[in-house]
Scaffold this motif. Structure first.
Motif, PDB file in Angstrom:
ATOM      1  N   ILE A   3       0.841  -1.208   0.000  1.00  0.00           N
ATOM      2  CA  ILE A   3       0.000   0.000   0.000  1.00  0.00           C
ATOM      3  C   ILE A   3       0.875   1.256   0.000  1.00  0.00           C
ATOM      4  CG2 ILE A   3      -1.676   1.315   1.344  1.00  0.00           C
ATOM      5  CD1 ILE A   3      -2.756  -1.407   2.336  1.00  0.00           C
ATOM      6  N   ILE A   4       1.958   1.225   0.752  1.00  0.00           N
ATOM      7  CA  ILE A   4       2.862   2.377   0.820  1.00  0.00           C
ATOM      8  C   ILE A   4       3.432   2.675  -0.566  1.00  0.00           C
ATOM      9  CG2 ILE A   4       5.076   3.182   1.740  1.00  0.00           C
ATOM     10  CD1 ILE A   4       4.445   1.609   4.293  1.00  0.00           C
ATOM     11  N   LEU A   5       3.919   1.640  -1.244  1.00  0.00           N
ATOM     12  CA  LEU A   5       4.519   1.838  -2.565  1.00  0.00           C
ATOM     13  C   LEU A   5       3.478   2.236  -3.609  1.00  0.00           C
ATOM     14  CD1 LEU A   5       7.051  -1.113  -2.523  1.00  0.00           C
ATOM     15  CD2 LEU A   5       7.518   1.310  -2.172  1.00  0.00           C
ATOM     16  N   LYS A  10       8.316   6.645  -2.028  1.00  0.00           N
ATOM     17  CA  LYS A  10       9.575   6.097  -2.536  1.00  0.00           C
ATOM     18  C   LYS A  10      10.489   5.770  -1.362  1.00  0.00           C
ATOM     19  CE  LYS A  10       8.435   6.969  -6.786  1.00  0.00           C
ATOM     20  NZ  LYS A  10       7.838   5.934  -7.569  1.00  0.00           N
ATOM     21  N   GLU A  11      11.124   4.599  -1.411  1.00  0.00           N
ATOM     22  CA  GLU A  11      12.073   4.211  -0.377  1.00  0.00           C
ATOM     23  C   GLU A  11      13.306   5.097  -0.486  1.00  0.00           C
ATOM     24  OE1 GLU A  11      14.924   0.453   0.354  1.00  0.00           O
ATOM     25  OE2 GLU A  11      12.812  -0.034   0.018  1.00  0.00           O
ATOM     26  N   THR A  12      13.714   5.696   0.646  1.00  0.00           N
ATOM     27  CA  THR A  12      14.831   6.623   0.596  1.00  0.00           C
ATOM     28  C   THR A  12      16.008   6.224   1.476  1.00  0.00           C
ATOM     29  OG1 THR A  12      13.822   7.972   2.312  1.00  0.00           O
ATOM     30  CG2 THR A  12      13.390   8.598   0.030  1.00  0.00           C
ATOM     31  N   GLU A  13      15.744   5.565   2.600  1.00  0.00           N
ATOM     32  CA  GLU A  13      16.842   5.289   3.520  1.00  0.00           C
ATOM     33  C   GLU A  13      16.530   4.038   4.331  1.00  0.00           C
ATOM     34  OE1 GLU A  13      19.065   7.462   7.286  1.00  0.00           O
ATOM     35  OE2 GLU A  13      17.718   8.624   6.032  1.00  0.00           O
ATOM     36  N   LYS A  14      17.591   3.286   4.678  1.00  0.00           N
ATOM     37  CA  LYS A  14      17.480   2.124   5.558  1.00  0.00           C
ATOM     38  C   LYS A  14      18.458   2.315   6.699  1.00  0.00           C
ATOM     39  CE  LYS A  14      16.288  -1.266   2.038  1.00  0.00           C
ATOM     40  NZ  LYS A  14      16.666  -2.544   1.413  1.00  0.00           N
ATOM     41  N   ASP A  25      12.782   4.179   5.543  1.00  0.00           N
ATOM     42  CA  ASP A  25      12.070   5.444   5.395  1.00  0.00           C
ATOM     43  C   ASP A  25      11.483   5.559   3.998  1.00  0.00           C
ATOM     44  OD1 ASP A  25      12.668   6.269   7.943  1.00  0.00           O
ATOM     45  OD2 ASP A  25      14.368   7.500   7.352  1.00  0.00           O
ATOM     46  N   TYR A  26      10.287   6.115   3.919  1.00  0.00           N
ATOM     47  CA  TYR A  26       9.608   6.365   2.648  1.00  0.00           C
ATOM     48  C   TYR A  26       9.168   7.816   2.620  1.00  0.00           C
ATOM     49  CZ  TYR A  26       9.296   1.287   2.425  1.00  0.00           C
ATOM     50  OH  TYR A  26       9.600  -0.053   2.399  1.00  0.00           O
ATOM     51  N   PHE A  27       9.338   8.485   1.486  1.00  0.00           N
ATOM     52  CA  PHE A  27       8.941   9.875   1.327  1.00  0.00           C
ATOM     53  C   PHE A  27       8.037  10.053   0.123  1.00  0.00           C
ATOM     54  CE2 PHE A  27      12.618  10.587   3.986  1.00  0.00           C
ATOM     55  CZ  PHE A  27      12.228  11.661   4.761  1.00  0.00           C
ATOM     56  N   LYS A  28       7.097  10.978   0.256  1.00  0.00           N
ATOM     57  CA  LYS A  28       6.230  11.398  -0.851  1.00  0.00           C
ATOM     58  C   LYS A  28       5.919  12.866  -0.591  1.00  0.00           C
ATOM     59  CE  LYS A  28       1.549  10.793  -2.528  1.00  0.00           C
ATOM     60  NZ  LYS A  28       0.307  10.048  -2.288  1.00  0.00           N
ATOM     61  N   ASN A  29       6.375  13.718  -1.471  1.00  0.00           N
ATOM     62  CA  ASN A  29       6.255  15.161  -1.267  1.00  0.00           C
ATOM     63  C   ASN A  29       6.893  15.514   0.072  1.00  0.00           C
ATOM     64  OD1 ASN A  29       4.887  15.353  -3.747  1.00  0.00           O
ATOM     65  ND2 ASN A  29       2.937  14.981  -2.735  1.00  0.00           N
ATOM     66  N   ARG A  45       5.638  -8.834  13.318  1.00  0.00           N
ATOM     67  CA  ARG A  45       5.134  -7.593  13.914  1.00  0.00           C
ATOM     68  C   ARG A  45       5.904  -6.416  13.343  1.00  0.00           C
ATOM     69  NH1 ARG A  45       4.742  -9.466  20.193  1.00  0.00           N
ATOM     70  NH2 ARG A  45       3.197 -11.069  19.828  1.00  0.00           N
ATOM     71  N   TYR A  46       5.224  -5.314  13.203  1.00  0.00           N
ATOM     72  CA  TYR A  46       5.887  -4.116  12.725  1.00  0.00           C
ATOM     73  C   TYR A  46       5.170  -2.888  13.266  1.00  0.00           C
ATOM     74  CZ  TYR A  46       2.088  -4.186   9.368  1.00  0.00           C
ATOM     75  OH  TYR A  46       0.856  -4.217   8.790  1.00  0.00           O
ATOM     76  N   THR A  47       5.831  -1.757  13.174  1.00  0.00           N
ATOM     77  CA  THR A  47       5.274  -0.488  13.619  1.00  0.00           C
ATOM     78  C   THR A  47       5.479   0.522  12.511  1.00  0.00           C
ATOM     79  OG1 THR A  47       5.936  -1.021  15.873  1.00  0.00           O
ATOM     80  CG2 THR A  47       5.407   1.279  15.408  1.00  0.00           C
ATOM     81  N   ILE A  48       4.466   1.309  12.245  1.00  0.00           N
ATOM     82  CA  ILE A  48       4.593   2.386  11.272  1.00  0.00           C
ATOM     83  C   ILE A  48       4.511   3.697  12.035  1.00  0.00           C
ATOM     84  CG2 ILE A  48       3.571   3.554   9.301  1.00  0.00           C
ATOM     85  CD1 ILE A  48       2.540   0.864   8.364  1.00  0.00           C
ATOM     86  N   LEU A  49       5.528   4.514  11.891  1.00  0.00           N
ATOM     87  CA  LEU A  49       5.541   5.854  12.477  1.00  0.00           C
ATOM     88  C   LEU A  49       5.370   6.846  11.342  1.00  0.00           C
ATOM     89  CD1 LEU A  49       8.686   5.368  14.719  1.00  0.00           C
ATOM     90  CD2 LEU A  49       6.312   5.073  15.379  1.00  0.00           C
ATOM     91  N   VAL A  50       4.429   7.771  11.480  1.00  0.00           N
ATOM     92  CA  VAL A  50       4.170   8.741  10.413  1.00  0.00           C
ATOM     93  C   VAL A  50       4.614  10.115  10.891  1.00  0.00           C
ATOM     94  CG1 VAL A  50       2.399   9.781   8.963  1.00  0.00           C
ATOM     95  CG2 VAL A  50       2.197   7.376   9.645  1.00  0.00           C
ATOM     96  N   PHE A  51       5.434  10.772  10.090  1.00  0.00           N
ATOM     97  CA  PHE A  51       5.911  12.116  10.383  1.00  0.00           C
ATOM     98  C   PHE A  51       5.454  13.052   9.273  1.00  0.00           C
ATOM     99  CE2 PHE A  51       8.729  10.641  13.630  1.00  0.00           C
ATOM    100  CZ  PHE A  51       9.127   9.388  13.213  1.00  0.00           C
TER     101      PHE A  51
END
Length: 52
Positions: A3-5, A10-14, A25-29, A45-51
């Motif tokens: 869903i993110i992709l 876009k994947e930017t950093e690991k 990390d994923y960025f869009k605008n 298990r995973y966690t999504i943090l939104v900034f």
């Protein structure tokens, strides 16, 4: 993750957190999402943090 992709992010950093968990990390605008995967991946298990 799919869903993110599909949303245009876009994947930017690991890297690794302080507790040695992996993150991507994923960025869009100007939106930023960090997907953190714990070391115990057998439980999927995973966690999504939104900034913004």
């Amino acid at each position: 993750m799919t869903i993110i992709l599909k949303s245009g992010f876009k994947e930017t950093e690991k890297g690794k957190t302080i507790t040695k968990d992996s993150y991507v990390d994923y960025f869009k605008n100007k939106e930023h999402i960090r997907l953190v995967t714990p070391k115990d991946v057998k439980n999927y298990r995973y966690t999504i943090l939104v900034f913004k």
